[in-house]
Design a protein around this motif. Structure first.
Motif, mmCIF file in Angstrom:
data_model
loop_
_atom_site.group_PDB
_atom_site.id
_atom_site.type_symbol
_atom_site.label_atom_id
_atom_site.label_comp_id
_atom_site.label_asym_id
_atom_site.label_seq_id
_atom_site.Cartn_x
_atom_site.Cartn_y
_atom_site.Cartn_z
ATOM 1 N N LEU A 1 0.877 -1.209 -0.155
ATOM 2 C CA LEU A 1 0.038 -0.064 -0.080
ATOM 3 C C LEU A 1 1.039 1.252 0.131
ATOM 4 C CD1 LEU A 1 -2.792 -1.213 2.279
ATOM 5 C CD2 LEU A 1 -3.053 -0.732 -0.027
ATOM 6 N N VAL A 2 1.885 1.108 0.888
ATOM 7 C CA VAL A 2 3.016 2.554 0.854
ATOM 8 C C VAL A 2 3.498 2.416 -0.541
ATOM 9 C CG1 VAL A 2 4.992 3.131 1.681
ATOM 10 C CG2 VAL A 2 3.220 2.200 3.038
ATOM 11 N N LYS A 3 3.825 1.293 -1.171
ATOM 12 C CA LYS A 3 4.371 1.459 -2.653
ATOM 13 C C LYS A 3 3.292 2.016 -3.644
ATOM 14 C CE LYS A 3 5.601 -2.431 -5.052
ATOM 15 N NZ LYS A 3 6.210 -3.501 -5.367
ATOM 16 N N CYS A 4 1.996 1.770 -3.407
ATOM 17 C CA CYS A 4 1.038 2.319 -4.258
ATOM 18 C C CYS A 4 1.121 3.873 -4.129
ATOM 19 C CB CYS A 4 -0.311 2.061 -3.954
ATOM 20 S SG CYS A 4 -0.484 0.235 -4.359
ATOM 21 N N VAL A 5 1.424 4.409 -3.081
ATOM 22 C CA VAL A 5 1.345 5.916 -2.946
ATOM 23 C C VAL A 5 2.480 6.541 -3.032
ATOM 24 C CG1 VAL A 5 1.046 7.882 -1.061
ATOM 25 C CG2 VAL A 5 -0.440 5.757 -0.946
ATOM 26 N N LEU A 6 3.681 5.781 -2.827
ATOM 27 C CA LEU A 6 5.118 6.428 -3.123
ATOM 28 C C LEU A 6 5.907 5.618 -4.072
ATOM 29 C CD1 LEU A 6 6.271 6.821 0.596
ATOM 30 C CD2 LEU A 6 5.540 8.575 -1.315
ATOM 31 N N TRP A 7 5.211 5.291 -5.405
ATOM 32 C CA TRP A 7 5.592 4.294 -6.448
ATOM 33 C C TRP A 7 6.906 5.082 -6.919
ATOM 34 C CZ3 TRP A 7 5.655 6.783 -10.879
ATOM 35 C CH2 TRP A 7 4.871 7.980 -11.177
ATOM 36 N N PHE A 8 7.166 6.340 -7.181
ATOM 37 C CA PHE A 8 8.141 6.728 -7.671
ATOM 38 C C PHE A 8 9.605 6.778 -6.708
ATOM 39 C CE2 PHE A 8 5.500 9.813 -5.028
ATOM 40 C CZ PHE A 8 6.675 10.200 -4.315
ATOM 41 N N ASP A 9 9.308 6.568 -5.451
ATOM 42 C CA ASP A 9 10.532 6.471 -4.444
ATOM 43 C C ASP A 9 11.276 5.181 -4.826
ATOM 44 O OD1 ASP A 9 12.245 6.505 -2.478
ATOM 45 O OD2 ASP A 9 10.881 7.099 -1.140
ATOM 46 N N PRO A 10 12.352 5.206 -5.080
ATOM 47 C CA PRO A 10 13.217 3.841 -5.397
ATOM 48 C C PRO A 10 13.543 3.126 -4.074
ATOM 49 C CG PRO A 10 14.667 5.677 -5.882
ATOM 50 C CD PRO A 10 13.214 6.107 -5.798
ATOM 51 N N PHE A 11 13.424 3.994 -2.896
ATOM 52 C CA PHE A 11 13.903 3.244 -1.517
ATOM 53 C C PHE A 11 12.668 2.155 -1.120
ATOM 54 C CE2 PHE A 11 16.873 6.917 -1.655
ATOM 55 C CZ PHE A 11 17.901 6.308 -1.770
ATOM 56 N N VAL A 12 11.469 2.844 -1.434
ATOM 57 C CA VAL A 12 10.526 1.762 -1.378
ATOM 58 C C VAL A 12 10.339 0.428 -1.992
ATOM 59 C CG1 VAL A 12 7.799 1.729 -1.345
ATOM 60 C CG2 VAL A 12 8.904 3.745 -0.855
ATOM 61 N N TRP A 13 10.886 0.395 -2.930
ATOM 62 C CA TRP A 13 10.897 -0.704 -3.799
ATOM 63 C C TRP A 13 12.106 -1.545 -3.125
ATOM 64 C CZ3 TRP A 13 8.060 -2.002 -8.078
ATOM 65 C CH2 TRP A 13 7.077 -0.951 -8.624
ATOM 66 N N LEU A 14 13.442 -0.931 -2.799
ATOM 67 C CA LEU A 14 14.324 -1.595 -2.167
ATOM 68 C C LEU A 14 14.095 -2.051 -0.717
ATOM 69 C CD1 LEU A 14 17.241 0.812 -3.079
ATOM 70 C CD2 LEU A 14 16.816 -1.518 -3.948
ATOM 71 N N TYR A 15 13.174 -1.335 -0.120
ATOM 72 C CA TYR A 15 12.626 -1.664 1.339
ATOM 73 C C TYR A 15 12.007 -2.939 1.081
ATOM 74 C CZ TYR A 15 10.436 -1.605 5.721
ATOM 75 O OH TYR A 15 9.990 -1.865 7.089
#
Length: 193
Positions: A148-162
């Motif tokens: 869900l966080v990734k849906c909101v912050l899809w542009f942040d590469p650190f969310v994907w790495l997290y």
């Protein structure tokens, strides 16, 4: 950090001026003259000025959110459809499906699926303990939150790495739980001799 932008902070003007954050004052030139003297009035820039928004960026952002929500929804539907193919039996705190094929073991919420082809009884017990650790530690709920966080912050590469790092930590935690069970069993058995 996710909710911080929702709060509005005000800074007293004396502090703002001391920090160099005071309003910019521009002279306003009046075309009316009285006796050949031009009157200059200072007006703060922020007063009465509407800022133009960039709708293209909002469109791109919301489009990315929409795509991520659709992808998440499709994944959840596919998982539920996959789970419907198995016959589960209720156990203490989870539901278990043992298949006779080589389906890779996985857990989802409180469902555990294990393909037993090619595994010994001891290996199946270890796999079950591993998947039970995932269920007991609520790893699906954590991954859903990250999705869900990734849906909101899809542009942040650190969310994907997290997300990748969290998956790895979940595997370490489940393995640690299995090793703790094996060590505890070994100590208990050793105490009888």
């Amino acid at each position: 950090s996710l909710v911080l932008p929702a709060f509005r902070f005000t800074v007293p003007s004396s502090v703002a001026e001391g920090l160099g954050m005071g309003g910019l004052m521009l002279p306003e030139v009046s075309s009316e003259t009285s006796g050949g003297v031009v009157e200059v009035v200072e007006v703060p820039v922020d007063e009465g000025v509407e800022r133009a928004e960039m709708p293209i960026w909002a469109f791109v952002y919301l489009g990315g959110v929409a795509v991520m929500v659709v992808v998440l929804g499709v994944r959840w539907v596919r998982m539920w459809l996959r789970l419907r193919k198995f016959v589960f039996e209720r156990r203490e705190g989870f539901r278990l499906a043992l298949t006779d094929d080589d389906t890779p073991a996985f857990s989802f919420i409180n469902y555990i699926v294990i393909g037993r082809r090619g595994y010994s009884e001891e290996e199946l017990r270890l796999i079950l303990a591993h998947e039970r650790a995932h269920v007991g530690q609520h790893h699906t709920a954590e991954m859903l939150f990250v999705q869900l966080v990734k849906c909101v912050l899809w542009f942040d590469p650190f969310v994907w790495l997290y997300e990748q790092e969290l998956r790895q930590v979940h595997e370490y935690l489940a393995d640690d739980a299995v090793l703790a069970c094996k060590t505890l069993s070994w100590r208990t058995i050793r105490g009888f001799f």
